[in-house]
Every structure is written in structure tokens, then in C-alpha cells.
Motif scaffolding. Structure first.
Motif, PDB file in Angstrom:
ATOM      1  N   TRP A  64     -30.903 -54.317 -75.761  1.00  0.00           N
ATOM      2  CA  TRP A  64     -31.116 -54.321 -77.171  1.00  0.00           C
ATOM      3  C   TRP A  64     -30.538 -53.277 -77.863  1.00  0.00           C
ATOM      4  CZ3 TRP A  64     -34.444 -53.212 -73.229  1.00  0.00           C
ATOM      5  CH2 TRP A  64     -34.957 -51.865 -73.249  1.00  0.00           C
ATOM      6  N   THR A  65     -30.228 -52.204 -77.396  1.00  0.00           N
ATOM      7  CA  THR A  65     -29.568 -50.993 -78.028  1.00  0.00           C
ATOM      8  C   THR A  65     -28.089 -51.078 -78.524  1.00  0.00           C
ATOM      9  OG1 THR A  65     -28.765 -50.259 -75.672  1.00  0.00           O
ATOM     10  CG2 THR A  65     -30.795 -49.520 -76.307  1.00  0.00           C
ATOM     11  N   ILE A  66     -27.752 -52.328 -78.174  1.00  0.00           N
ATOM     12  CA  ILE A  66     -26.230 -52.392 -79.073  1.00  0.00           C
ATOM     13  C   ILE A  66     -26.530 -52.849 -80.362  1.00  0.00           C
ATOM     14  CG2 ILE A  66     -26.264 -54.967 -78.583  1.00  0.00           C
ATOM     15  CD1 ILE A  66     -23.081 -52.840 -78.061  1.00  0.00           C
ATOM     16  N   ILE A  67     -27.606 -53.185 -81.035  1.00  0.00           N
ATOM     17  CA  ILE A  67     -28.180 -53.247 -82.211  1.00  0.00           C
ATOM     18  C   ILE A  67     -28.851 -51.980 -82.672  1.00  0.00           C
ATOM     19  CG2 ILE A  67     -29.560 -54.554 -84.091  1.00  0.00           C
ATOM     20  CD1 ILE A  67     -28.440 -57.117 -82.755  1.00  0.00           C
ATOM     21  N   THR A  68     -30.029 -51.724 -82.009  1.00  0.00           N
ATOM     22  CA  THR A  68     -31.098 -50.530 -82.421  1.00  0.00           C
ATOM     23  C   THR A  68     -30.575 -49.206 -82.568  1.00  0.00           C
ATOM     24  OG1 THR A  68     -31.755 -50.294 -80.022  1.00  0.00           O
ATOM     25  CG2 THR A  68     -32.940 -51.928 -81.450  1.00  0.00           C
ATOM     26  N   TYR A  69     -29.260 -49.000 -82.062  1.00  0.00           N
ATOM     27  CA  TYR A  69     -28.813 -47.598 -82.084  1.00  0.00           C
ATOM     28  C   TYR A  69     -28.390 -47.416 -83.477  1.00  0.00           C
ATOM     29  CZ  TYR A  69     -23.817 -48.906 -82.851  1.00  0.00           C
ATOM     30  OH  TYR A  69     -22.672 -49.227 -83.429  1.00  0.00           O
ATOM     31  N   ALA A  70     -28.093 -48.473 -84.163  1.00  0.00           N
ATOM     32  CA  ALA A  70     -27.748 -48.610 -85.587  1.00  0.00           C
ATOM     33  C   ALA A  70     -28.589 -48.110 -86.734  1.00  0.00           C
ATOM     34  CB  ALA A  70     -26.924 -49.615 -86.206  1.00  0.00           C
ATOM     35  N   PHE A  71     -29.886 -48.002 -85.966  1.00  0.00           N
ATOM     36  CA  PHE A  71     -31.141 -47.737 -87.002  1.00  0.00           C
ATOM     37  C   PHE A  71     -31.652 -46.303 -86.612  1.00  0.00           C
ATOM     38  CE2 PHE A  71     -30.753 -52.230 -87.375  1.00  0.00           C
ATOM     39  CZ  PHE A  71     -30.885 -52.489 -88.745  1.00  0.00           C
ATOM     40  N   ALA A  72     -31.156 -45.789 -85.572  1.00  0.00           N
ATOM     41  CA  ALA A  72     -31.625 -44.462 -85.265  1.00  0.00           C
ATOM     42  C   ALA A  72     -30.783 -43.189 -85.630  1.00  0.00           C
ATOM     43  CB  ALA A  72     -31.594 -44.393 -83.798  1.00  0.00           C
ATOM     44  N   HIS A  73     -31.172 -42.302 -86.421  1.00  0.00           N
ATOM     45  CA  HIS A  73     -30.968 -41.252 -86.818  1.00  0.00           C
ATOM     46  C   HIS A  73     -31.898 -39.916 -86.656  1.00  0.00           C
ATOM     47  CE1 HIS A  73     -29.111 -44.067 -89.368  1.00  0.00           C
ATOM     48  NE2 HIS A  73     -27.933 -43.551 -89.523  1.00  0.00           N
ATOM     49  N   ASN A 104     -23.837 -60.265 -91.978  1.00  0.00           N
ATOM     50  CA  ASN A 104     -22.891 -60.453 -90.781  1.00  0.00           C
ATOM     51  C   ASN A 104     -21.813 -59.318 -90.557  1.00  0.00           C
ATOM     52  OD1 ASN A 104     -23.853 -63.031 -90.514  1.00  0.00           O
ATOM     53  ND2 ASN A 104     -22.259 -64.001 -91.900  1.00  0.00           N
ATOM     54  N   VAL A 105     -21.191 -58.875 -91.629  1.00  0.00           N
ATOM     55  CA  VAL A 105     -20.525 -57.874 -91.521  1.00  0.00           C
ATOM     56  C   VAL A 105     -21.056 -56.224 -90.982  1.00  0.00           C
ATOM     57  CG1 VAL A 105     -18.899 -56.270 -92.905  1.00  0.00           C
ATOM     58  CG2 VAL A 105     -18.906 -58.634 -93.437  1.00  0.00           C
ATOM     59  N   TYR A 106     -22.295 -56.084 -91.541  1.00  0.00           N
ATOM     60  CA  TYR A 106     -23.111 -54.812 -91.196  1.00  0.00           C
ATOM     61  C   TYR A 106     -23.261 -54.972 -89.481  1.00  0.00           C
ATOM     62  CZ  TYR A 106     -26.531 -51.107 -90.978  1.00  0.00           C
ATOM     63  OH  TYR A 106     -27.071 -50.060 -90.291  1.00  0.00           O
ATOM     64  N   PHE A 107     -23.894 -56.052 -89.149  1.00  0.00           N
ATOM     65  CA  PHE A 107     -24.446 -55.908 -87.791  1.00  0.00           C
ATOM     66  C   PHE A 107     -23.306 -56.383 -86.845  1.00  0.00           C
ATOM     67  CE2 PHE A 107     -28.678 -57.099 -89.732  1.00  0.00           C
ATOM     68  CZ  PHE A 107     -29.232 -56.074 -88.894  1.00  0.00           C
ATOM     69  N   LEU A 108     -22.315 -57.319 -87.151  1.00  0.00           N
ATOM     70  CA  LEU A 108     -21.075 -57.308 -86.340  1.00  0.00           C
ATOM     71  C   LEU A 108     -20.307 -55.931 -86.430  1.00  0.00           C
ATOM     72  CD1 LEU A 108     -19.720 -61.059 -87.269  1.00  0.00           C
ATOM     73  CD2 LEU A 108     -21.003 -60.170 -85.202  1.00  0.00           C
ATOM     74  N   GLY A 109     -20.207 -55.270 -87.392  1.00  0.00           N
ATOM     75  CA  GLY A 109     -19.681 -53.854 -87.214  1.00  0.00           C
ATOM     76  C   GLY A 109     -20.253 -52.975 -86.268  1.00  0.00           C
ATOM     77  N   SER A 136     -23.260 -45.564 -88.907  1.00  0.00           N
ATOM     78  CA  SER A 136     -21.831 -45.413 -89.344  1.00  0.00           C
ATOM     79  C   SER A 136     -21.056 -46.564 -89.202  1.00  0.00           C
ATOM     80  CB  SER A 136     -21.384 -44.258 -88.833  1.00  0.00           C
ATOM     81  OG  SER A 136     -22.043 -43.000 -89.113  1.00  0.00           O
ATOM     82  N   ALA A 137     -21.102 -47.154 -87.792  1.00  0.00           N
ATOM     83  CA  ALA A 137     -20.211 -48.366 -87.645  1.00  0.00           C
ATOM     84  C   ALA A 137     -20.417 -49.482 -88.383  1.00  0.00           C
ATOM     85  CB  ALA A 137     -20.540 -48.576 -86.121  1.00  0.00           C
ATOM     86  N   GLY A 138     -21.791 -49.915 -88.668  1.00  0.00           N
ATOM     87  CA  GLY A 138     -21.965 -51.073 -89.493  1.00  0.00           C
ATOM     88  C   GLY A 138     -21.459 -50.694 -91.037  1.00  0.00           C
ATOM     89  N   ALA A 194     -14.496 -50.153 -88.224  1.00  0.00           N
ATOM     90  CA  ALA A 194     -13.600 -50.380 -89.149  1.00  0.00           C
ATOM     91  C   ALA A 194     -12.571 -51.544 -88.824  1.00  0.00           C
ATOM     92  CB  ALA A 194     -12.661 -49.244 -89.177  1.00  0.00           C
ATOM     93  N   LEU A 195     -12.363 -51.896 -87.542  1.00  0.00           N
ATOM     94  CA  LEU A 195     -11.618 -52.951 -86.879  1.00  0.00           C
ATOM     95  C   LEU A 195     -12.092 -54.257 -87.330  1.00  0.00           C
ATOM     96  CD1 LEU A 195      -9.082 -53.942 -85.597  1.00  0.00           C
ATOM     97  CD2 LEU A 195     -10.227 -53.297 -83.435  1.00  0.00           C
ATOM     98  N   LEU A 196     -13.491 -54.198 -87.047  1.00  0.00           N
ATOM     99  CA  LEU A 196     -14.311 -55.648 -87.321  1.00  0.00           C
ATOM    100  C   LEU A 196     -14.214 -55.754 -88.922  1.00  0.00           C
ATOM    101  CD1 LEU A 196     -17.256 -56.925 -88.313  1.00  0.00           C
ATOM    102  CD2 LEU A 196     -15.981 -57.824 -86.554  1.00  0.00           C
ATOM    103  N   GLY A 197     -14.407 -55.001 -89.783  1.00  0.00           N
ATOM    104  CA  GLY A 197     -14.385 -55.070 -91.050  1.00  0.00           C
ATOM    105  C   GLY A 197     -12.900 -55.677 -91.583  1.00  0.00           C
ATOM    106  N   PHE A 198     -11.990 -55.034 -91.075  1.00  0.00           N
ATOM    107  CA  PHE A 198     -10.621 -55.273 -91.499  1.00  0.00           C
ATOM    108  C   PHE A 198     -10.371 -57.008 -91.151  1.00  0.00           C
ATOM    109  CE2 PHE A 198      -6.114 -55.924 -90.405  1.00  0.00           C
ATOM    110  CZ  PHE A 198      -5.530 -55.283 -91.622  1.00  0.00           C
ATOM    111  N   LEU A 199     -10.658 -57.074 -89.946  1.00  0.00           N
ATOM    112  CA  LEU A 199     -10.292 -58.553 -89.275  1.00  0.00           C
ATOM    113  C   LEU A 199     -11.184 -59.693 -89.953  1.00  0.00           C
ATOM    114  CD1 LEU A 199     -10.138 -57.895 -85.479  1.00  0.00           C
ATOM    115  CD2 LEU A 199      -8.289 -58.249 -86.988  1.00  0.00           C
TER     116      LEU A 199
END
Length: 288
Positions: A64-73, A104-109, A136-138, A194-199
Motif C-alpha cells: 500500500w505504501t506505493i500510494i500512501t508515501y505521497a501523503f506523508a511529510h 489520474n495524473v496525480y496518483f499515477l505520477g 513531490s512525484a505526484g 515528471a516522465l509520467l506527466g510528460f507521457l
């Protein structure tokens, strides 16, 4: 208390989807800070169950951390920069595209950034056992999507204007240069986003929404947890203001949506700069 709860619910309901993501990040930051104080935890240890570990072995145990890390600061400046940037690019994004595409863009990023981190972290100089946190990635995915989709669009920064592709290029170059620093893993994730957003942007310009599969998956997961309540029989009163089962407001909404679709199609074929002033104003008002 009931009035306060209702007031909070009303305010949250008026937020757009990316603003709700910002609220979620802030709430989790506060929870982590409170846990640290209450449990006397060491620094950067209160949200370990959300962190993305650097090794595949640990990741398999916490997928689950592949998504949850993006909510931890852990750092308020880290949180503040990410959320401010998401707020500004989010408003621009949602003036042109749907809420679902923004998610889609945020979570896939975030996911793609996490995957790049897992794949290449051990190859970095000064690599060490660590974990990844931060949105940051999202956020970078949303920013670079805009920069790639309408690169010549100018945005005002203080007293001067810059084309979006200049801003996107600056972010990417800085992240590449900082790969050799102590936080190389974090900048790896930035580059993945960045690569995901570009593609995503380049494929969308060709008429291919690469996030549709992810969107359907999320809809199915959310639908699985929804329970439909049986409603009692009720009297239906005929509304004389309806024509063919539709009100005038329904027709207006349909016509506005058709106009939005035509403008977005024009953007995908010829770019944002091909729009007339009237079309840009209409799209801005619709985004509100």
C-alpha cells in the motif's frame, strides 16, 4: 457542535479534488506530529507505516505504501512547498480538464515515481537504507503534464512572464543535478513523476488517455465499498416544467458540456494558443 460539523462538511464539499488532496496531506502531517509528541517517538518515525521502503523485499510486505508515501511529510517546509505548488498548478489544470483526469495524473505520477525509486535507488552514489515520503512525484506529474500539453502558454511570475516549458525544464534539470546529493532517492521519484506527466500529456494530445484503465480500477474499488440503500416507495409528482423528462437547466448543462468538449478537442488538435479570447474566457468560467 452539529452546526460546526455541518459547516466543515459544507466547506469541504466546495473544494476541488486537488484541494481535497491538499487537506488530506495536511491532516496526515498533523496526525504524525501529534503521534510524535504523544508517544515520544524519534524524529521522522511517526508515519513509518506510510513510507515507501527502498528495498523490494520490504515493499512486498507493505504494498500500500506505493500510494500512501505521497501523503506523508515530516518537515513543514517540505509539506508547504508541495501543497502550494499543487494548489497553483491544480487550479490551472482543472480549468481545462476533468477532476478524474487530475486524480489520474496525480496518483499515477506518485506510483510511477515510487516504481522508479524502487528500481534505481541502489545505483545512486551515497545510497543508503532509507524510505521515501512526500507528494513531490505526484505534484511534479501534474506540473509537467501542463508544461508538455501547452508548452508555449505563458504564466505570470511576480513581475515577468515565462512559458510553461521553461518552468518544466528548470524543474527537471534541477532534479537531475541533485541526484548525486543526500536525497537522491527523492529526486529519482520526482523524475519518475515528471516522465509520467510528460507521457500522459503527449498521448492525450494524440487522443489517447493512458489513465483510463487506472480510472476504471479506482471506480470499481470505490464501487465495491458502496452499499446501495433500499429506498421506500414514494409519490412522484409530474413536473410540468420538464420537456421529455428534462428541465431547461438540464438542456443548458448539456449545451455547455458540448461546448467544453469542442474546445478541449480543439486544444488537443491545435494547442491552447489556438483558442479565441471568447473560448478561453468560456473555459475559464466553466472551470469555476
Amino acid at each position: 457542535m452539529t452546526s460546526l460539523n455541518q459547516d466543515i462538511k459544507d466547506k469541504l464539499a466546495r473544494l476541488n479534488v486537488l484541494e481535497k488532496v491538499i487537506v488530506a496531506n495536511v491532516v496526515i502531517f498533523v496526525i504524525g506530529h501529534l503521534l510524535k509528541l504523544i508517544l515520544s517517538l524519534p524524529k521522522n518515525a511517526s508515519l513509518t507505516w506510510l513510507e515507501l521502503p527502498s528495498g523490494f523485499g520490504n515493499f512486498i510486505l507493505r504494498p500500500w505504501t506505493i500510494i500512501t508515501y505521497a501523503f506523508a511529510h515530516y518537515d513543514i517546509f517540505h509539506l508547504g512547498f508541495n501543497m502550494l505548488l499543487l494548489y497553483f498548478v491544480g487550479r490551472m489544470f482543472l480549468n481545462l480538464f476533468s477532476s478524474k483526469m487530475a486524480l489520474n495524473v496525480y496518483f499515477l505520477g506518485a506510483i510511477f515515481g515510487g516504481v522508479i525509486y524502487l528500481l534505481f535507488y541502489d545505483f545512486l552514489p551515497k545510497s543508503r537504507i532509507g524510505a521515501l515520503v512526500g507528494a513531490s512525484a505526484g505534484v511534479t506529474a501534474v506540473l509537467i503534464f501542463l508544461c508538455a500539453y501547452m508548452p508555449n502558454k505563458e504564466v505570470r511570475i511576480f513581475t515577468f512572464s515565462l512559458k510553461l516549458w521553461y518552468i518544466g525544464a528548470a524543474f527537471v534539470v534541477l532534479d537531475v543535478l541533485r541526484l548525486l546529493g543526500d536525497n537522491g532517492g527523492g529526486y529519482l521519484a520526482h523524475l519518475g513523476g515528471a516522465l509520467l506527466g510528460f507521457l500522459y500529456a503527449k498521448q492525450l494530445a494524440k487522443g489517447n488517455d493512458i489513465g483510463k484503465g487506472f480510472e476504471k480500477l479506482m471506480d470499481n474499488i470505490i464501487g465495491f465499498f458502496k452499499f446501495k440503500k433500499k429506498s421506500p416507495l414514494k409519490t412522484v409528482h409530474k413536473n410540468k416544467s420538464k420537456v421529455g423528462g428534462y428541465t431547461k437547466a438540464d438542456f443548458n448543462e448539456f449545451n455547455n458540456q458540448k461546448k467544453i468538449d469542442i474546445i478541449l478537442d480543439k486544444i488537443s488538435k491545435s494547442g491552447y494558443d489556438s483558442l479565441t479570447t471568447e473560448e478561453k474566457d468560456f473555459l475559464f468560467r466553466a472551470g469555476k
